[in-house]
Design a protein around this motif. Structure first.
Motif, mmCIF file in Angstrom:
data_model
loop_
_atom_site.group_PDB
_atom_site.id
_atom_site.type_symbol
_atom_site.label_atom_id
_atom_site.label_comp_id
_atom_site.label_asym_id
_atom_site.label_seq_id
_atom_site.Cartn_x
_atom_site.Cartn_y
_atom_site.Cartn_z
ATOM 1 N N VAL A 98 0.846 -1.208 0.000
ATOM 2 C CA VAL A 98 0.000 0.000 0.000
ATOM 3 C C VAL A 98 0.876 1.250 0.000
ATOM 4 C CG1 VAL A 98 -1.634 1.350 1.388
ATOM 5 C CG2 VAL A 98 -2.022 -1.099 1.023
ATOM 6 N N ALA A 99 1.963 1.224 0.778
ATOM 7 C CA ALA A 99 2.881 2.367 0.799
ATOM 8 C C ALA A 99 3.488 2.589 -0.584
ATOM 9 C CB ALA A 99 3.977 2.139 1.839
ATOM 10 N N TRP A 100 3.881 1.514 -1.260
ATOM 11 C CA TRP A 100 4.399 1.648 -2.620
ATOM 12 C C TRP A 100 3.325 2.197 -3.549
ATOM 13 C CZ3 TRP A 100 9.184 1.944 -4.144
ATOM 14 C CH2 TRP A 100 10.191 1.272 -3.464
ATOM 15 N N ALA A 101 2.078 1.752 -3.366
ATOM 16 C CA ALA A 101 0.985 2.248 -4.210
ATOM 17 C C ALA A 101 0.747 3.739 -3.989
ATOM 18 C CB ALA A 101 -0.297 1.456 -3.931
ATOM 19 N N LEU A 102 0.816 4.185 -2.743
ATOM 20 C CA LEU A 102 0.656 5.611 -2.456
ATOM 21 C C LEU A 102 1.792 6.424 -3.072
ATOM 22 C CD1 LEU A 102 -0.583 5.444 1.239
ATOM 23 C CD2 LEU A 102 -1.922 6.066 -0.794
ATOM 24 N N LEU A 103 3.014 5.917 -2.961
ATOM 25 C CA LEU A 103 4.141 6.585 -3.606
ATOM 26 C C LEU A 103 3.934 6.623 -5.114
ATOM 27 C CD1 LEU A 103 6.952 7.895 -3.586
ATOM 28 C CD2 LEU A 103 7.912 5.566 -3.681
ATOM 29 N N GLY A 104 3.464 5.514 -5.672
ATOM 30 C CA GLY A 104 3.209 5.457 -7.108
ATOM 31 C C GLY A 104 2.157 6.466 -7.545
ATOM 32 N N ALA A 105 1.094 6.621 -6.759
ATOM 33 C CA ALA A 105 0.053 7.596 -7.090
ATOM 34 C C ALA A 105 0.621 9.015 -7.067
ATOM 35 C CB ALA A 105 -1.115 7.464 -6.117
ATOM 36 N N PHE A 106 1.423 9.315 -6.049
ATOM 37 C CA PHE A 106 2.066 10.628 -5.959
ATOM 38 C C PHE A 106 2.976 10.872 -7.158
ATOM 39 C CE2 PHE A 106 5.893 12.981 -4.631
ATOM 40 C CZ PHE A 106 5.324 14.221 -4.388
ATOM 41 N N LEU A 107 3.800 9.872 -7.506
ATOM 42 C CA LEU A 107 4.725 10.017 -8.630
ATOM 43 C C LEU A 107 3.981 10.151 -9.950
ATOM 44 C CD1 LEU A 107 7.460 7.446 -7.562
ATOM 45 C CD2 LEU A 107 7.689 9.943 -7.611
ATOM 46 N N LEU A 108 2.864 9.444 -10.102
ATOM 47 C CA LEU A 108 2.070 9.554 -11.324
ATOM 48 C C LEU A 108 1.572 10.981 -11.513
ATOM 49 C CD1 LEU A 108 0.691 8.312 -13.795
ATOM 50 C CD2 LEU A 108 -1.230 7.709 -12.294
ATOM 51 N N VAL A 109 1.044 11.561 -10.453
ATOM 52 C CA VAL A 109 0.565 12.944 -10.520
ATOM 53 C C VAL A 109 1.731 13.877 -10.862
ATOM 54 C CG1 VAL A 109 -0.392 14.843 -9.159
ATOM 55 C CG2 VAL A 109 -1.407 12.559 -9.012
ATOM 56 N N TRP A 110 2.877 13.664 -10.245
ATOM 57 C CA TRP A 110 4.044 14.520 -10.476
ATOM 58 C C TRP A 110 4.541 14.394 -11.919
ATOM 59 C CZ3 TRP A 110 9.000 14.332 -6.909
ATOM 60 C CH2 TRP A 110 9.796 15.461 -7.169
ATOM 61 N N VAL A 111 4.605 13.161 -12.435
ATOM 62 C CA VAL A 111 5.053 12.943 -13.813
ATOM 63 C C VAL A 111 4.109 13.628 -14.793
ATOM 64 C CG1 VAL A 111 5.334 11.189 -15.620
ATOM 65 C CG2 VAL A 111 6.356 10.824 -13.379
ATOM 66 N N VAL A 112 2.807 13.439 -14.612
ATOM 67 C CA VAL A 112 1.831 14.067 -15.507
ATOM 68 C C VAL A 112 1.928 15.588 -15.407
ATOM 69 C CG1 VAL A 112 -0.643 14.372 -15.954
ATOM 70 C CG2 VAL A 112 0.288 12.082 -15.554
ATOM 71 N N PHE A 113 2.084 16.103 -14.198
ATOM 72 C CA PHE A 113 2.241 17.551 -14.004
ATOM 73 C C PHE A 113 3.442 18.069 -14.795
ATOM 74 C CE2 PHE A 113 4.454 20.969 -11.723
ATOM 75 C CZ PHE A 113 3.490 21.963 -11.782
ATOM 76 N N GLU A 114 4.589 17.384 -14.676
ATOM 77 C CA GLU A 114 5.798 17.812 -15.385
ATOM 78 C C GLU A 114 5.610 17.734 -16.892
ATOM 79 O OE1 GLU A 114 8.571 19.214 -14.179
ATOM 80 O OE2 GLU A 114 7.838 19.077 -12.126
ATOM 81 N N MET A 115 4.926 16.703 -17.375
ATOM 82 C CA MET A 115 4.693 16.565 -18.811
ATOM 83 C C MET A 115 3.813 17.700 -19.338
ATOM 84 S SD MET A 115 3.998 12.541 -19.241
ATOM 85 C CE MET A 115 5.292 11.379 -19.584
ATOM 86 N N ILE A 116 2.775 18.034 -18.603
ATOM 87 C CA ILE A 116 1.884 19.114 -19.027
ATOM 88 C C ILE A 116 2.590 20.464 -18.924
ATOM 89 C CG2 ILE A 116 -0.235 20.363 -18.436
ATOM 90 C CD1 ILE A 116 -1.401 17.606 -17.608
ATOM 91 N N LYS A 117 3.310 20.674 -17.857
ATOM 92 C CA LYS A 117 3.974 21.958 -17.622
ATOM 93 C C LYS A 117 5.038 22.262 -18.667
ATOM 94 C CE LYS A 117 6.753 24.387 -14.159
ATOM 95 N NZ LYS A 117 7.425 24.257 -12.857
ATOM 96 N N HIS A 118 5.871 21.268 -18.995
ATOM 97 C CA HIS A 118 7.011 21.514 -19.865
ATOM 98 C C HIS A 118 6.806 21.072 -21.306
ATOM 99 C CE1 HIS A 118 9.500 22.796 -16.511
ATOM 100 N NE2 HIS A 118 9.065 21.742 -15.837
ATOM 101 N N ALA A 119 5.937 20.096 -21.552
ATOM 102 C CA ALA A 119 5.666 19.560 -22.896
ATOM 103 C C ALA A 119 6.969 19.199 -23.617
ATOM 104 C CB ALA A 119 4.810 20.523 -23.692
ATOM 105 N N GLY A 120 7.013 19.359 -24.919
ATOM 106 C CA GLY A 120 8.219 19.079 -25.701
ATOM 107 C C GLY A 120 8.807 17.707 -25.431
ATOM 108 N N TRP A 121 10.125 17.671 -25.204
ATOM 109 C CA TRP A 121 10.839 16.420 -24.984
ATOM 110 C C TRP A 121 10.503 15.763 -23.656
ATOM 111 C CZ3 TRP A 121 13.132 13.400 -28.270
ATOM 112 C CH2 TRP A 121 13.561 13.936 -29.477
ATOM 113 N N VAL A 122 9.853 16.486 -22.779
ATOM 114 C CA VAL A 122 9.505 15.919 -21.474
ATOM 115 C C VAL A 122 8.511 14.769 -21.642
ATOM 116 C CG1 VAL A 122 8.481 16.421 -19.230
ATOM 117 C CG2 VAL A 122 9.992 18.090 -20.308
ATOM 118 N N ILE A 123 7.594 14.897 -22.575
ATOM 119 C CA ILE A 123 6.560 13.863 -22.758
ATOM 120 C C ILE A 123 7.167 12.540 -23.232
ATOM 121 C CG2 ILE A 123 4.460 13.242 -24.028
ATOM 122 C CD1 ILE A 123 3.755 16.289 -23.902
ATOM 123 N N PRO A 124 7.910 12.513 -24.354
ATOM 124 C CA PRO A 124 8.464 11.207 -24.757
ATOM 125 C C PRO A 124 9.474 10.639 -23.757
ATOM 126 C CG PRO A 124 9.215 12.952 -26.250
ATOM 127 C CD PRO A 124 8.174 13.553 -25.354
#
Length: 138
Positions: free
Chosen positions: A20-46
């Motif tokens: 469950v702790a790994w799943a919570l970390l994974g949920a946090f990281l998923l939000v962070w990754v998507v945030f970074e992809m939307i914020k920076h776009a370009g090469w960040v997405i691929p």
């Protein structure tokens, strides 16, 4: 001791709270990754997508050799375990952050590391962990 066939069919014996702790970390990281992809776009997405799938490309390293269902070939175990340890992406993100000239300068390689860590967290949450020397789940 169980037979290799039975051992290979099971996932990690990690306790529920740890998963469950790994799943919570994974949920946090998923939000962070998507945030970074939307914020920076370009090469960040691929690079974010590549960071998520790259650890499983280790399945193709040394993939030949006798093995049973659920077991990795011996030549694959070392590379698989190496890229499925959290220290790898943490070091990667630290180095990219230290080498950046300014804010946002390292967004693509940093997001690669975040996505790599996300992959590891999700694997652990789903019960997939490191492998023994003979290729079975620990």
């Amino acid at each position: 001791m169980t037979s290799p066939t039975l051992r290979g069919a099971t996932r990690s014996s990690t306790s529920g709270p740890v998963r469950v702790a790994w799943a919570l970390l994974g949920a946090f990281l998923l939000v962070w990754v998507v945030f970074e992809m939307i914020k920076h776009a370009g090469w960040v997405i691929p690079l974010g997508v590549l960071g998520f799938i790259a650890p499983d490309l280790s399945f193709f390293v040394g993939a030949s050799g006798a093995h049973q269902h659920g077991q990795l070939p011996r030549g694959t175990v070392g590379p698989y375990n190496l890229v499925h340890r959290p220290i790898g992406p943490l070091l990667w993100m630290t180095v990219t952050a230290l080498l950046a000239d300014g804010p946002g300068d390292n967004a693509a390689p940093f997001t690669f590391g975040l996505a790599w860590l996300l992959h590891i967290a999700m694997d652990r949450a789903l019960g997939y962990g490191l492998r023994t020397a003979d290729g079975w789940q620990r």
